[in-house]
Structures are given as C-alpha cells and as structure tokens.
Design an enzyme around this catalytic site. Structure first.
Site, PDB file in Angstrom:
ATOM      1  N   ASP A  82      -4.033   7.185  -2.174  1.00  0.00           N
ATOM      2  CA  ASP A  82      -3.131   7.096  -1.026  1.00  0.00           C
ATOM      3  C   ASP A  82      -2.244   8.332  -1.017  1.00  0.00           C
ATOM      4  O   ASP A  82      -1.552   8.603  -1.994  1.00  0.00           O
ATOM      5  CB  ASP A  82      -2.240   5.848  -1.132  1.00  0.00           C
ATOM      6  CG  ASP A  82      -2.976   4.572  -0.776  1.00  0.00           C
ATOM      7  OD1 ASP A  82      -3.763   4.589   0.181  1.00  0.00           O
ATOM      8  OD2 ASP A  82      -2.745   3.554  -1.451  1.00  0.00           O
ATOM      9  N   HIS A 195       0.964  -7.374   2.269  1.00  0.00           N
ATOM     10  CA  HIS A 195       0.994  -7.406   0.808  1.00  0.00           C
ATOM     11  C   HIS A 195       1.494  -8.764   0.309  1.00  0.00           C
ATOM     12  O   HIS A 195       1.145  -9.194  -0.788  1.00  0.00           O
ATOM     13  CB  HIS A 195       1.926  -6.317   0.248  1.00  0.00           C
ATOM     14  CG  HIS A 195       1.416  -4.929   0.452  1.00  0.00           C
ATOM     15  ND1 HIS A 195       1.719  -4.185   1.566  1.00  0.00           N
ATOM     16  CD2 HIS A 195       0.625  -4.149  -0.327  1.00  0.00           C
ATOM     17  CE1 HIS A 195       1.146  -3.002   1.476  1.00  0.00           C
ATOM     18  NE2 HIS A 195       0.474  -2.953   0.338  1.00  0.00           N
ATOM     19  N   ASP A 264      -8.569  -2.753   3.170  1.00  0.00           N
ATOM     20  CA  ASP A 264      -7.339  -2.635   2.405  1.00  0.00           C
ATOM     21  C   ASP A 264      -7.539  -3.412   1.105  1.00  0.00           C
ATOM     22  O   ASP A 264      -8.528  -4.140   0.926  1.00  0.00           O
ATOM     23  CB  ASP A 264      -6.157  -3.178   3.208  1.00  0.00           C
ATOM     24  CG  ASP A 264      -4.843  -2.476   2.885  1.00  0.00           C
ATOM     25  OD1 ASP A 264      -4.764  -1.832   1.815  1.00  0.00           O
ATOM     26  OD2 ASP A 264      -3.900  -2.578   3.688  1.00  0.00           O
TER      27      ASP A 264
END
Length: 503
Positions: A82, A195, A264
């Site tokens: 990332d 998340h 993800d």
C-alpha cells in the site's frame, strides 16, 4: 495430467490447477530478512503475490535484499505494498519520498504535480524491487460522516477525482509499476469503516460514484481492488467483494475491465465476522475476483483460505474455468510487472514535488495568518488506524524544526477521566497554563468525527479567542488554516506558515 501431493495441506489436484489456485492468493508475512518456511512452500506451489507492510521494513537496503530473496524463490512473484502517500505508506524507514495525501493534491488540482508525486513514489518502489502499488484511491468522499476515505480521496467531485486518477496511473505505469484503483465500486458513500464492520452504501444506482472507476479502466489501470461494501441498488445480499453482479456483470461486463481484480484484505471484519476468511476467499473467486488478499502475517489464515479454494475446486463448488481464467490474468500481470524493468539505478524523481504540492494546498477561511513565534501548539488527532501506517508525525515537531522556542503537546485519542488518564477538562486546563503569555495554536483532525476534539478546541477558543485554529483533516468551520492531510509534508507546510517560513 500430473497429480500434486507433497504434504497434507489440501486435496490432491492436478498440478496445473493447484498452481492456478495458488496464483489467486496474495499473502502477508512476518520478517525483514528471511522468508518463513510456510510462505516458501506456498511460493513453490505458485503463490501469486505477497504484500509488504511496515513490519517488513527496516531500511532500503534490507528491503532490496528481501525482494531479491523473494524473487529468487519465484521470479514471477508479484511484490506489492500500500503506497498512497500522505499518512498511508509503509516505507518511511526506507527513505520514501514525502508526498501529501490525495485530498491536498485535489485541492491544488494540478494533474502534472499529481503525476510528479506519483512518479516519485513509483520510482522509489522500483528502486526497492516492489512493482505493484495498491494505490491510488478512486473513492469519492461523498459522505461527511465517512470514517475511512476522507483525505485519502482526491476530493468529493467525481470529475476531479477522475482527472487525478488518470495522472497518477499514467505516471506509475511509465515507471513500470502496477497501480491499483480502489475500492470498487466506491467506499466514500458509507458511514462505516469496513475494517470494523460491514459497510452499506444506500444510494440508488444513478448516484453511485462509478465515474472515477470508468476513468481508471479507460486509463488502462492494470489492477482494481474491491470494496467490502454492500450496495443494495446493485446486490442487496452480498458485499461487492463477494458479488457476481458487481464484479462480473458490472465491472467486467459494463465497465469492460480486463485487468486483475484483487480483493481488499479478507481479515477485515466486514468479511471475517460474517463469512470467515476461508469462505470469503472461495466466494470472492467465484464472484469474479482474480486474487484474494490475506494481509495479516498469520500462516494459518492463509492456509485456511488456500485449503477452502482447493476443496471447492475438488468438489466442483468452484469452477475450474473460473480459477484458471483468474490465474491467467495474474500470469499476464506478472509477465508485465513482476520483474523490475530496469536495474536498481532507476531514473531520478522530483524529490521536492510533494512539499511543493503540500505548500500549494494550504488554505484558510481568512487570509493566511502572520507568523506566531514562540507559540504553544496543541495538536489533537485520533489514534492511528490499526490497518494504516502512521509514522508518528505531529505538528509541534514540525513547528519546532523552524522555531525551537515553540512548545506544546500532542493529544492522540480521547482523554477520559480515570487514574493516569487526563480528562478533557484537565487537558484544557493544562494547555491554558502552558500557553499563558504565548500565542496559542489549536490543531484538530476531523473533529466532526471525533467530538472530544471539538470539545477541547471550543473550550480553548472560548478561553483564548486569539487562538489560531488549524485543521489537519478535512476543513473545519471557523476559518481554520487547512492542511488537508496529516502527511509529514502537510504538517511541514502548515508549520512554515505558522513560523513565517512560507515561500
């Protein structure tokens, strides 16, 4: 067809199908100088990629050695990270170029400057042997309450976001690094961080922010990352990562994306708490994903995901054609990007582009203030997000680099009553005592999301109407000086204003 069987870690499948299944996995791991044995075995069986984090980084030379070690095990292994810029990155210790977050780039709205920042990040990645970057963020910050996108987005206007996506993607591609637009079909219209829980975007189809993803596809982005978000207008049952309607029909069919679609991270609670990582891996691949990411450095989670995919292939629950199609896309991506195109002596990048952008982004609801020498700086911001890197940057440190007479404090997270923990009132009292006879600077970061910051700020401004408010997140009411991000260069640019060093 040759059968593959080495250790008891999954059903016996034909060797080519076993390798195809492994190509569909991306794994995180612990270690800076060595590769865990479990990861070595996965790589030997065809693992498609690894994702690096701060835990894998000590310095630039160490990262180069690590990526060389990984590629010695399998030359077509994709090594990803990332690398959004601003406060979202994991290569500070490896000398990463300092660039502001995407929102500041959108405020400046100079695509050439955005391209220069993206080029600096990509050039640095290439010098380390990292050839896939899970950036840029293509989300549009559409809800003021959104807790996770915010300054990671280029803005709240789809056309502006599209402009800067095209610049970022082109600059990254020119370096021979794979960029990844995320999080399809958008995470900016939610009020939940995936998340922590399943997020929902309740808007009708014609209000969804698909334009930036169309722009990214048209720009030839080689990777797209899915969102763990439910879109009732598209699929009322499953989050995008697990939805054939969204991944196969919309992204492949309507948008025409032909690159690699990566999920993800599966350990995010939106997936893990409702489906489990292993079922999530199987369902994501069946829905149209080409790779699934397990970012946590837990080999048992990776193996559980792998075994679920192998078992589904063995039972026929997951079609062989779907996995071989996905693996072929990953193979083509690897042929194009897995090996750095050039030697480590890559062409130089503009190391000052990020600071230039951060300086140009500083704004205020009123004329920028005069210098405040010897100020007391109180920097209020939330505790670092556990899934996103944070290098410990604070405004006081940047101010003191220019004005050693400055003093102050940083408050990270809500102060509460209790033994050893300061209450809001105690913080306000301590700041007012420390700032007596000094200019006072009060910085907040997204106080609308974190009401304790607003309580501290408002109490301080009531007691000290002369105090100068600063925002290091999205703009706050009241004429604050705005940095539009908490990257080090964002804070430095504001510190230059506060100390009279602005150029």
């Amino acid at each position: 067809m040759t059968e593959f069987a080495s250790r008891a870690d999954g059903p016996v499948l034909p060797a080519d199908l076993d390798e195809a299944a492994h190509r569909c996995l991306v794994a995180g791991f612990d270690g800076k100088t060595s590769v865990p044995d479990t990861l070595k075995r996965l790589i030997d069986r065809g693992l498609g990629g690894v994702i690096l984090f701060t835990r894998n980084v000590r310095d630039a030379e160490q990262v180069r050695h690590l990526t060389d070690t990984l590629r010695a095990l399998r030359p077509d292994l994709m090594v990803a990270i990332d690398n959004e810029g601003g406060g979202i990155g994991h290569l500070v210790a490896a000398g990463a170029p300092e660039v502001p977050g995407s929102w500041a780039l959108g405020v400046v709205d100079d695509p050439r400057l955005t391209a220069a920042c993206a080029d600096a990040l990509a050039g640095h990645l290439l010098s380390l042997g990292i050839t896939a970057s899970y950036a840029p963020v293509a989300d549009v910050q559409s809800r003021s309450e959104n807790p996770i996108v915010r300054t990671r987005a280029f803005g709240d206007d789809p056309d502006l976001v599209s402009r800067h996506l095209r610049a970022w993607i082109a600059a990254t591609e020119a370096r021979g690094v794979a960029s990844c637009a995320k999080h399809f079909p958008g995470h900016g219209g939610t009020v939940t961080d995936s998340h922590h829980d399943l997020a929902v975007d309740p808007r009708p189809y014609d209000r969804l922010d698909l334009a930036p993803f169309r722009a990214a596809v048209d720009a030839g982005v080689p990777l797209l990352m899915s969102a763990h978000v439910v879109f009732p207008a598209l699929d009322p049952e499953r989050p995008a990562t697990l939805s054939p309607r969204i991944l196969s029909e919309l992204l492949r069919g309507e948008l025409g994306f032909e690159g690699v679609l990566v999920s993800d991270a599966l350990e995010m609670k939106a997936i893990a708490d409702r489906y489990g990582e292993a079922a999530g891996a199987r369902l994501a691949l069946a829905a149209g994903a080409d790779q699934v990411v397990v970012a946590v450095p837990d080999p048992e989670v990776v193996l559980a995901c792998r075994d679920a995919v192998l078992a589904a292939l063995g039972s026929g629950e997951l079609a062989e054609e779907r996995v071989t199609e996905a693996a072929e896309r990953v193979r083509r991506l690897a042929l194009r990007y897995a090996r750095p195109r050039r030697s480590r002596a890559v062409a130089a990048w503009d190391g000052g582009a990020g600071l230039t952008a951060a300086r140009r982004a500083v704004r205020s609801g009123a004329p920028l203030p005069e210098a405040v020498p010897g100020a007391y700086v109180v920097d209020l911001f939330p505790a670092p997000h556990p899934a996103l890197n944070w290098g410990g940057e604070d405004l006081l440190t940047e101010v003191r680099a220019f004005d050693p007479t400055a003093t102050g404090t940083a408050v990270t997270g809500e102060p509460e009553d209790g033994e050893g923990v300061r209450s809001v009132e105690a913080v306000v009292g301590a700041v007012l005592r420390g700032a007596a006879g000094r200019p006072l600077v009060v910085a907040t970061c997204d106080a609308g999301l974190h009401p304790w910051q607003g309580r501290v700020r408002d109490a301080l401004l009531a007691a000290r109407p002369d105090a100068l408010p600063v925002s290091t997140g999205l703009p706050e009411p009241g004429g604050a000086v705005c940095a539009y991000g908490r990257g080090r260069v964002n804070l430095r640019a504001v510190a230059e204003v506060l100390t009279g060093q602005a150029v």
